[in-house]
Write a protein that holds these residues in place. Sequence first.
Motif, PDB file in Angstrom:
ATOM      1  N   VAL A 171      41.735 -11.944  13.000  1.00  0.00           N
ATOM      2  CA  VAL A 171      42.314 -13.038  12.215  1.00  0.00           C
ATOM      3  C   VAL A 171      43.687 -12.607  11.716  1.00  0.00           C
ATOM      4  O   VAL A 171      43.847 -11.500  11.181  1.00  0.00           O
ATOM      5  N   GLY A 172      44.663 -13.473  11.882  1.00  0.00           N
ATOM      6  CA  GLY A 172      46.000 -13.218  11.358  1.00  0.00           C
ATOM      7  C   GLY A 172      46.315 -14.202  10.252  1.00  0.00           C
ATOM      8  O   GLY A 172      46.327 -15.419  10.476  1.00  0.00           O
ATOM      9  N   LEU A 173      46.538 -13.707   9.043  1.00  0.00           N
ATOM     10  CA  LEU A 173      46.899 -14.538   7.897  1.00  0.00           C
ATOM     11  C   LEU A 173      48.399 -14.437   7.654  1.00  0.00           C
ATOM     12  O   LEU A 173      48.960 -13.336   7.641  1.00  0.00           O
ATOM     13  N   ILE A 174      49.035 -15.566   7.446  1.00  0.00           N
ATOM     14  CA  ILE A 174      50.474 -15.607   7.191  1.00  0.00           C
ATOM     15  C   ILE A 174      50.730 -16.468   5.963  1.00  0.00           C
ATOM     16  O   ILE A 174      50.264 -17.612   5.889  1.00  0.00           O
ATOM     17  N   GLY A 175      51.420 -15.911   4.973  1.00  0.00           N
ATOM     18  CA  GLY A 175      51.842 -16.685   3.815  1.00  0.00           C
ATOM     19  C   GLY A 175      50.927 -16.640   2.615  1.00  0.00           C
ATOM     20  O   GLY A 175      51.279 -17.172   1.561  1.00  0.00           O
ATOM     21  N   THR A 176      49.755 -16.014   2.719  1.00  0.00           N
ATOM     22  CA  THR A 176      48.873 -15.965   1.542  1.00  0.00           C
ATOM     23  C   THR A 176      49.491 -15.149   0.410  1.00  0.00           C
ATOM     24  O   THR A 176      49.231 -15.408  -0.762  1.00  0.00           O
ATOM     25  N   ASN A 177      50.324 -14.167   0.762  1.00  0.00           N
ATOM     26  CA  ASN A 177      50.987 -13.375  -0.282  1.00  0.00           C
ATOM     27  C   ASN A 177      52.073 -14.174  -0.996  1.00  0.00           C
ATOM     28  O   ASN A 177      52.503 -13.802  -2.088  1.00  0.00           O
ATOM     29  N   GLU A 178      52.521 -15.276  -0.413  1.00  0.00           N
ATOM     30  CA  GLU A 178      53.481 -16.144  -1.092  1.00  0.00           C
ATOM     31  C   GLU A 178      52.782 -17.016  -2.125  1.00  0.00           C
ATOM     32  O   GLU A 178      53.357 -17.377  -3.151  1.00  0.00           O
ATOM     33  N   ILE A 179      51.519 -17.362  -1.849  1.00  0.00           N
ATOM     34  CA  ILE A 179      50.759 -18.178  -2.795  1.00  0.00           C
ATOM     35  C   ILE A 179      50.279 -17.335  -3.971  1.00  0.00           C
ATOM     36  O   ILE A 179      50.360 -17.742  -5.124  1.00  0.00           O
ATOM     37  N   MET A 180      49.776 -16.136  -3.658  1.00  0.00           N
ATOM     38  CA  MET A 180      49.280 -15.267  -4.729  1.00  0.00           C
ATOM     39  C   MET A 180      49.629 -13.828  -4.400  1.00  0.00           C
ATOM     40  O   MET A 180      48.845 -13.106  -3.793  1.00  0.00           O
ATOM     41  N   PRO A 181      50.815 -13.359  -4.818  1.00  0.00           N
ATOM     42  CA  PRO A 181      51.225 -11.974  -4.556  1.00  0.00           C
ATOM     43  C   PRO A 181      50.324 -10.986  -5.288  1.00  0.00           C
ATOM     44  O   PRO A 181      49.621 -11.338  -6.236  1.00  0.00           O
ATOM     45  N   VAL A 182      50.346  -9.745  -4.845  1.00  0.00           N
ATOM     46  CA  VAL A 182      49.588  -8.697  -5.515  1.00  0.00           C
ATOM     47  C   VAL A 182      50.035  -8.609  -6.975  1.00  0.00           C
ATOM     48  O   VAL A 182      51.228  -8.527  -7.266  1.00  0.00           O
ATOM     49  N   GLY A 183      49.078  -8.659  -7.893  1.00  0.00           N
ATOM     50  CA  GLY A 183      49.388  -8.601  -9.311  1.00  0.00           C
ATOM     51  C   GLY A 183      49.405  -9.948 -10.001  1.00  0.00           C
ATOM     52  O   GLY A 183      49.312 -10.009 -11.234  1.00  0.00           O
TER      53      GLY A 183
END
Length: 259
Positions: A171-183
């Motif tokens: 599975v390749g996820l793209i953009g989830t870190n834009e919705i909820m970045p680490v922290g």
Amino acid sequence: MVTVQQPEPDEQTTGEVSVPGIGLAYVIGRWVIAPLARLFYWPRIEGRGNVPRKGPVILASNHLSFIDSFAIPMASPRPVRFLAKASYFDGKGIKGWFSREFFYAVGAFPVERGAGQAALDALDQQKRMLEAGWATALYPEGTRSIDGRLYKGRTGVAFLALQTGAPVVPVGLIGTNEIMPVGAKFPRLRPRVTVRFGEPLDLSHHGPASSGRARRLATDEIMAAIHALSGQELANAYNEAPAQNPVERIRQVLPHERR
């Protein structure tokens, strides 16, 4: 690092580990929470037809954000389970109840984190899920990528696949870190997330689960497939932060993996 002799296939390695079924919270999560999430975030989902509709399957994904474990079940054409740390489920009062029911609703089940026996129990829990014919989600990197690069995979996912015979869908996820970045404590309304399901991988040609070389080669094949889907820059190193995925703690109790 704790090292434990790998058990023989017929040896009982853990106590009774229950495999919970689908409860009301999960039904609500799949038919209420997931559709609402798709409405708000309008994810781009590719390759849903690559996920087998029946039988055990491991969804092996890159890991960018806390919400990855919600994005995968939301996009999957079938129910997906994953393990989450037990502290999410044992809180007290209204807050504890809400946390527990929410994680059950998204398909999570509790497991104790740690090495030694706790790691073996987590592995046994995941194995039982697969033997029950479920789809499970795991992160070979072990923990979230802080810088967005794709790190080398730990061999726990390959061990499970080779031991159970379950196919692995990358599975390749793209953009989830834009919705909820680490922290971040809360998700943001951001551009669309992309979830890509690759073709199922049969890893049995690499050899048995007892072989460190087989586990390493199978893991590398999984990570190459994830990379092709996510397009991330390769870190060419392990993500050394403490593993958030309890099953990946089994690297501490398996024989030394080949790098």
